[in-house]
Enzyme design. Sequence first.
Site, PDB file in Angstrom:
ATOM      1  N   ASP A   1       0.798  -1.232   0.000  1.00  0.00           N
ATOM      2  CA  ASP A   1       0.000   0.000   0.000  1.00  0.00           C
ATOM      3  C   ASP A   1       0.832   1.284   0.000  1.00  0.00           C
ATOM      4  OD1 ASP A   1      -1.727  -2.053   0.575  1.00  0.00           O
ATOM      5  OD2 ASP A   1      -2.484  -1.187   2.438  1.00  0.00           O
TER       6      ASP A   1
ATOM      7  N   PHE B   1       1.774  -0.427  10.085  1.00  0.00           N
ATOM      8  CA  PHE B   1       0.823  -0.647   9.003  1.00  0.00           C
ATOM      9  C   PHE B   1       0.479   0.697   8.323  1.00  0.00           C
ATOM     10  CE2 PHE B   1      -1.419  -4.972   9.900  1.00  0.00           C
ATOM     11  CZ  PHE B   1      -0.192  -5.616   9.864  1.00  0.00           C
ATOM     12  N   SER B   2      -0.515   0.665   7.444  1.00  0.00           N
ATOM     13  CA  SER B   2      -0.822   1.811   6.599  1.00  0.00           C
ATOM     14  C   SER B   2      -1.360   3.003   7.382  1.00  0.00           C
ATOM     15  CB  SER B   2      -1.835   1.417   5.532  1.00  0.00           C
ATOM     16  OG  SER B   2      -1.268   0.510   4.615  1.00  0.00           O
TER      17      SER B   2
ATOM     18  N   ARG C   1      -7.807  -0.156  11.125  1.00  0.00           N
ATOM     19  CA  ARG C   1      -6.527   0.270  10.566  1.00  0.00           C
ATOM     20  C   ARG C   1      -6.686   1.264   9.406  1.00  0.00           C
ATOM     21  NH1 ARG C   1      -6.901  -5.316   9.346  1.00  0.00           N
ATOM     22  NH2 ARG C   1      -7.380  -5.788   7.153  1.00  0.00           N
TER      23      ARG C   1
ATOM     24  N   GLU D   1     -10.622  -1.753   3.735  1.00  0.00           N
ATOM     25  CA  GLU D   1      -9.281  -1.242   4.025  1.00  0.00           C
ATOM     26  C   GLU D   1      -9.083   0.115   3.364  1.00  0.00           C
ATOM     27  OE1 GLU D   1      -6.325  -4.952   4.634  1.00  0.00           O
ATOM     28  OE2 GLU D   1      -6.818  -4.596   2.529  1.00  0.00           O
TER      29      GLU D   1
ATOM     30  N   TRP E   1      -4.105  -8.904  -3.958  1.00  0.00           N
ATOM     31  CA  TRP E   1      -3.745  -9.837  -2.889  1.00  0.00           C
ATOM     32  C   TRP E   1      -3.941 -11.297  -3.290  1.00  0.00           C
ATOM     33  CZ3 TRP E   1      -0.418  -8.904   0.482  1.00  0.00           C
ATOM     34  CH2 TRP E   1      -0.323  -7.672   1.128  1.00  0.00           C
TER      35      TRP E   1
END
Length: 496
Positions: A25, A81-82, A152, A204, A295
């Site tokens: 990402d 993480f992002s 997230r 996401e 993915w």
Amino acid sequence: MSTINYREKYRPQFHFTPPANWMNDPNGMVYFEGEYHLFYQHHPDGTTWGPMHWGHAISSDLIHWEHRPIALKPDENGAIFSGSAVVDWADTSGFFSGKPGLVAIFTHADQYPDSDRPRQRQSLAYSTDKGRTWSLYEGNPVLCDEQIIDFRDPKVFWHADSQRWIMVIAAGDRVNIYTSPNLIEWKFASEFGAVEGSHDGVWECPDLIELPVEGQESDSKWVMIVSIGDNPAFQEGSRTQYFVGHFDGQAFTNDVSPDTVLWLDHGRDNYAGVTWSDVDRTDNGKLFIGWMSNWKYANLTPTDSWRSAMTLPRSLSLRSVRDGIRLIQKPITDVQKLRQQTQLWEEVTVSPDQNLLSDMQGDTYEIECELEIGNASEIGFKLRKSDHEETVVAYNVTTQSLYIDRCVSGEKAFHESFGCKHEVPLQLVNGRLKLHLFVDQSSLEVFANDGEIAITDQIFPDPSSTGMEIYVRGGSAKVISLSLHSLNSIYSAAAV
């Protein structure tokens, strides 16, 4: 730079890639003092997904990139993480002694103590030197919710009307919205998406942006962008949807029917994309970039020392079309800097026994064309072509759809779902079709009818597959105009 080989097999020549190892990402995209920052999910010790860091690169034009050292590394609170980054112009956070500075808002990911249950919490880092170095906020994390496992990818922006910061964050299969006066103290405001759009996978990387409507400069709408993780039951894998509506500083309201799904890209390889913060440009829209992978097979693509690329940066706007107000995507104009030689054809009839491009060869190029369909049943291009390989971009008159067929595009055995044909409905405009194509060493990006449709696909052809063809079936058609631009490598001035 001289120790990095940017000429490996399949290495894109005008798309962003990491110098080595894994990337996914895009993160923390922000513009500050003449520089575009691109951070990205990065595993520096392998070419498959692993402990996440923030890789970092800087650009003055979004085309040529300077790779920087890793910005954020895992610590006692977990992997990185992002997330996003903003310019704290008024120093609401108190990190910068009254001056502007950069603040990153990201997800710390680990596990709950004495448990294998994932834990995801939101944290801050800040930079006082234009993003060269980063300090983690000593009060991390700043936002937690023990009830939500998938919590997230915070995207934060300053909302001028309410004079506060807004955070949109993925919370399971919906988006939560929070507000803050200072980036540190966050208050829950609303939830969006429980019965809206597609829930085929975990949600996401949300984004919430205000965009102009073309031809209605005094009018604007808010767009919620949400990516959806891979679900083995669906062949499309991971992909991205969007919603058009209103935002009042507290809640987002979708203007479209809740069961209507609007896809940002109709290919297989544009995921987790978000927009740059604090950009002031003349592209008449927000600047967007996505991870050019899926993915379903991201860990398996046939590259060696590096893995994954980003899409071309794109300018986003809105247009009123037959079905309503829809997202428009156009490649940024800066890519024109890479054009070398141009071949031009105008007012040429194309018949089934003729290939206008028979003398053309290339592996990195751009095509702009306007086609009058005439009495043809199909018209299209065969790209990265040889005796045994080709990638097809074509319009089928009977189905009124534009499609990409990568079934024989090159290497595909790494995953059973990679070789495929996919299409999207598209109406001709007065019997004509406009296409804007970008072909790189391992990708194809298609923009149709001035950005109304975007299709992004990876391909892995043999380097010797450099032929191209324009073809018609069932009748003849006319090329109103066709420009073929060979494109220079962004690494042409580097020691390789």
